[in-house]
Design an enzyme around this catalytic site. Structure first.
Site, short mmCIF file in Angstrom:
data_model
loop_
_atom_site.label_atom_id
_atom_site.label_comp_id
_atom_site.label_asym_id
_atom_site.label_seq_id
_atom_site.Cartn_x
_atom_site.Cartn_y
_atom_site.Cartn_z
N ARG A 147 0.87 -1.18 0.00
CA ARG A 147 0.00 0.00 0.00
C ARG A 147 0.91 1.23 0.00
O ARG A 147 1.86 1.30 0.77
CB ARG A 147 -0.85 -0.04 1.27
CG ARG A 147 -1.74 1.15 1.45
CD ARG A 147 -2.41 1.11 2.81
NE ARG A 147 -1.95 2.21 3.62
CZ ARG A 147 -2.58 2.68 4.71
NH1 ARG A 147 -3.70 2.14 5.10
NH2 ARG A 147 -2.09 3.67 5.39
N TYR A 159 -2.63 11.86 7.01
CA TYR A 159 -2.84 10.64 7.79
C TYR A 159 -2.32 9.44 6.99
O TYR A 159 -2.50 9.37 5.79
CB TYR A 159 -4.33 10.45 8.09
CG TYR A 159 -4.56 9.21 8.90
CD1 TYR A 159 -4.22 9.18 10.24
CD2 TYR A 159 -5.08 8.06 8.31
CE1 TYR A 159 -4.39 8.02 10.99
CE2 TYR A 159 -5.26 6.91 9.05
CZ TYR A 159 -4.92 6.89 10.39
OH TYR A 159 -5.08 5.75 11.12
N ASP A 210 -5.10 3.75 0.19
CA ASP A 210 -6.20 3.98 1.13
C ASP A 210 -6.65 5.44 1.04
O ASP A 210 -5.83 6.36 1.23
CB ASP A 210 -5.70 3.67 2.55
CG ASP A 210 -6.82 3.59 3.59
OD1 ASP A 210 -7.94 4.02 3.28
OD2 ASP A 210 -6.55 3.09 4.70
N HIS A 212 -9.13 6.64 2.95
CA HIS A 212 -9.63 7.02 4.29
C HIS A 212 -10.97 7.75 4.28
O HIS A 212 -11.16 8.73 5.01
CB HIS A 212 -8.59 7.88 5.02
CG HIS A 212 -7.40 7.09 5.44
ND1 HIS A 212 -7.46 6.08 6.35
CD2 HIS A 212 -6.11 7.15 5.03
CE1 HIS A 212 -6.26 5.56 6.51
NE2 HIS A 212 -5.42 6.18 5.72
N GLU A 236 -9.04 1.82 -1.29
CA GLU A 236 -9.74 1.46 -0.07
C GLU A 236 -10.52 2.65 0.48
O GLU A 236 -10.03 3.78 0.41
CB GLU A 236 -8.68 1.00 0.93
CG GLU A 236 -9.15 0.76 2.32
CD GLU A 236 -7.96 0.42 3.22
OE1 GLU A 236 -6.93 -0.10 2.72
OE2 GLU A 236 -8.06 0.67 4.43
N GLU A 262 -13.36 -1.51 7.10
CA GLU A 262 -12.67 -1.52 8.40
C GLU A 262 -13.49 -0.86 9.50
O GLU A 262 -13.25 -1.12 10.66
CB GLU A 262 -11.27 -0.90 8.29
CG GLU A 262 -11.25 0.57 7.98
CD GLU A 262 -9.85 1.14 7.87
OE1 GLU A 262 -9.02 0.56 7.14
OE2 GLU A 262 -9.57 2.17 8.51
N ARG A 283 -13.43 -5.68 4.20
CA ARG A 283 -12.28 -5.53 5.10
C ARG A 283 -12.61 -5.63 6.59
O ARG A 283 -11.84 -5.20 7.43
CB ARG A 283 -11.64 -4.16 4.83
CG ARG A 283 -10.69 -4.20 3.68
CD ARG A 283 -10.11 -2.86 3.36
NE ARG A 283 -9.47 -2.17 4.46
CZ ARG A 283 -8.35 -2.54 5.06
NH1 ARG A 283 -7.71 -3.62 4.66
NH2 ARG A 283 -7.84 -1.82 6.05
N HIS A 312 -8.75 -5.88 7.63
CA HIS A 312 -8.01 -4.81 8.29
C HIS A 312 -6.96 -5.44 9.21
O HIS A 312 -7.25 -6.37 9.94
CB HIS A 312 -9.04 -4.02 9.11
CG HIS A 312 -8.57 -2.76 9.72
ND1 HIS A 312 -9.24 -2.17 10.76
CD2 HIS A 312 -7.52 -1.97 9.45
CE1 HIS A 312 -8.63 -1.05 11.10
NE2 HIS A 312 -7.58 -0.90 10.32
N ASP A 316 -3.68 -1.41 15.62
CA ASP A 316 -4.68 -1.41 16.69
C ASP A 316 -5.50 -2.71 16.73
O ASP A 316 -6.36 -2.87 17.59
CB ASP A 316 -5.60 -0.19 16.60
CG ASP A 316 -6.17 0.05 15.22
OD1 ASP A 316 -5.39 0.23 14.28
OD2 ASP A 316 -7.40 0.05 15.08
N GLU A 339 -4.10 -7.35 5.45
CA GLU A 339 -3.21 -6.21 5.77
C GLU A 339 -2.22 -6.64 6.85
O GLU A 339 -2.59 -7.30 7.82
CB GLU A 339 -4.05 -5.04 6.29
CG GLU A 339 -3.23 -3.80 6.61
CD GLU A 339 -4.11 -2.61 7.04
OE1 GLU A 339 -5.30 -2.81 7.30
OE2 GLU A 339 -3.57 -1.50 7.10
N TRP A 402 -14.00 11.50 7.59
CA TRP A 402 -13.12 10.95 8.61
C TRP A 402 -11.78 11.64 8.48
O TRP A 402 -11.29 11.93 7.45
CB TRP A 402 -12.91 9.45 8.51
CG TRP A 402 -12.10 9.14 9.70
CD1 TRP A 402 -12.53 9.09 11.00
CD2 TRP A 402 -10.68 9.02 9.77
NE1 TRP A 402 -11.48 8.92 11.86
CE2 TRP A 402 -10.34 8.88 11.12
CE3 TRP A 402 -9.66 9.05 8.81
CZ2 TRP A 402 -9.03 8.74 11.57
CZ3 TRP A 402 -8.37 8.90 9.25
CH2 TRP A 402 -8.06 8.74 10.63
#
Ligand code: CS2
Ligand code: MG
Length: 402
Positions: A147, A159, A210, A212, A236, A262, A283, A312, A316, A339, A402
């Site tokens: 990615r 981000y 991505d 986001h 994504e 995600e 995802r 995902h 985290d 991922e 987001w």
């Protein structure tokens, strides 16, 4: 067998994690991940105050019944907090069953459809040159899918892009940071980034990107179209998915494959996306989508519509969740990609695990259950620390989706 006790471990070895340990009268225990980035304590309370008292005394082998009991029985269905709590219980029960029957969890899910699972790494850089260096580094490590994200000219920070070279962690300690965002420079920049990546690395490497959730459907359609010559594996989260129909616009305009999920936590969040074939990859993860039990249903439903999985796997999602994804991905036929954002050494030591990476693929390991443990003594040295994902504002001061 009976559940005798369950407890929630909240610790921050490298970052915050919420881990559920379910114990039984036969001495076997199972682990489940309940980490909800930036909202960890809500899931911990949901488990401790409302779920654990209801599962003590039950037979841990009755996974489907316990799932339905927690989902239907609570009256309040769905939502990330509820589903993460149910997910933690569910994954711990699969772990217990695997250990009790002395077999890896993938065997309980149908056995091996494949040996290793294709994974993608993150490469990023503050500008295109640095992003290219990071792609080269990850290619060198053996990744077959990468990615790529880079800083956007004119924007202070982006981000998904580390401020200094090396790994980045999505959440930052303290209250949420505010970042700025502008769509036009982003849309102009990304096709140039991928032109350079393809020029430098050729056609074989799988490339992903991505977005986001920051684009409108029409902006995402434009991006997908302009990226077509570079044959991406996927874009994504091109647009927020609350309005599932928004994806129709993107689909109607581009052949670039689309991944989403995600932030979704139930099959109903993706029902239209999947049955209308507006996406190519789903995802969701075991932790946020109600565990292995519900995620397998999502994957089986998706398989009817040519949609594959792409779980995902950011930092985290704890090693317990990664193991759950790898066992499920080993078993199901419509696995697509996983991922892989490696955890810190602190995380890896607190969660010793059997899964491993080799030549671009990951393997779940052959031990019973999920093959992940929790070193509670060591975890106690890393107390919870408040941390949040950043908040993004457009240049006019309003918030992005987001
Ligand atoms: C990202 C994550 O890995 C991804 O694709 O979107 O950084 C995501 O923002 C965090 O995991 C959210 O908790
Ligand atoms: Mg993402």
């Amino acid at each position: 067998m009976k559940i005798t006790k369950a407890s929630v471990n909240i610790s921050a070895p490298g970052r915050n994690f919420v881990t559920l340990k379910v114990e039984t009268d036969e001495g076997i225990y199972g682990l489940g991940d309940g980490t909800l980035n930036g909202r960890e304590l809500a899931v911990a309370s949901y488990l401790t105050d409302h779920v654990i008292p209801c599962i003590v005394g039950r037979d841990p082998f009755q996974i489907e019944d316990i799932w339905q009991y927690l989902y239907r029985g609570s009256y309040w269905r769905r939502g990330p907090v509820t589903m993460a709590a149910i997910g933690a219980v569910d994954v711990a029960l699969w772990d217990i069953k695997g250990k009790a029957l002395n077999t890896p969890v993938y065997n309980l899910l149908g056995g091996k459809s494949r040996e290793g699972l294709l994974v993608y790494a993150h490469a990023n850089g503050t500008d295109v040159d640095h992003a290219l260096e990071d792609v080269a580094k990850h290619k060198e490590l053996g990744y077959k899918a990468i990615r790529v994200q880079s800083g956007i000219p004119g924007l202070a920070g982006t981000y998904g892009v580390a401020k200094t070279p090396g790994r980045y962690e999505p959440a930052e300690r303290g209250l949420p940071q505010e970042c700025e965002w502008a769509t036009e420079p982003y849309l102009r920049h990304v096709p140039k980034l991928f032109a350079r990546v393809r020029e430098a690395f050729g056609e074989e490497l799988h490339l992903l990107h991505d977005c986001h959730h920051r684009l409108t459907p029409m902006e995402a359609a434009r991006l997908g179209k302009e990226l077509e010559p570079f044959h991406l594996f996927w874009i994504e989260d091109p647009t927020p998915a609350e309005l599932q129909e928004g994806f129709r616009t993107i689909r109607d305009h581009t052949t670039t494959p689309i991944a989403v999920g995600e932030v979704l936590n139930s099959i109903w969040d993706a029902h239209d996306l999947i049955r209308n074939q507006w996406i190519d990859y789903i995802r969701m993860t075991a932790v946020h989508a109600g565990g292995i039990t519900h995620l397998k249903k999502v994957a089986d439903f998706a398989s009817l519509y040519h949609v594959r999985t792409g779980c995902h796997g950011a930092t985290d999602l704890s090693p317990v969740c990664m193991a759950a994804a790898l066992h499920l991905g080993t078993a199901i036929h419509n696995f697509g990609i996983q991922e892989h954002m490696p955890h810190t050494d602190e995380t890896d030591t607190v969660f010793p695990h059997q899964y491993f990476f080799q030549d671009g693929l990951m393997y779940p390991g052959e031990g019973p259950g999920l093959g992940v443990d929790l070193d509670e003594k060591l975890a106690a040295k890393y107390p919870y620390q408040r941390a949040y994902l950043p908040v993004n504002r457009k240049l006019d001061g309003t918030l992005t989706d987001w």
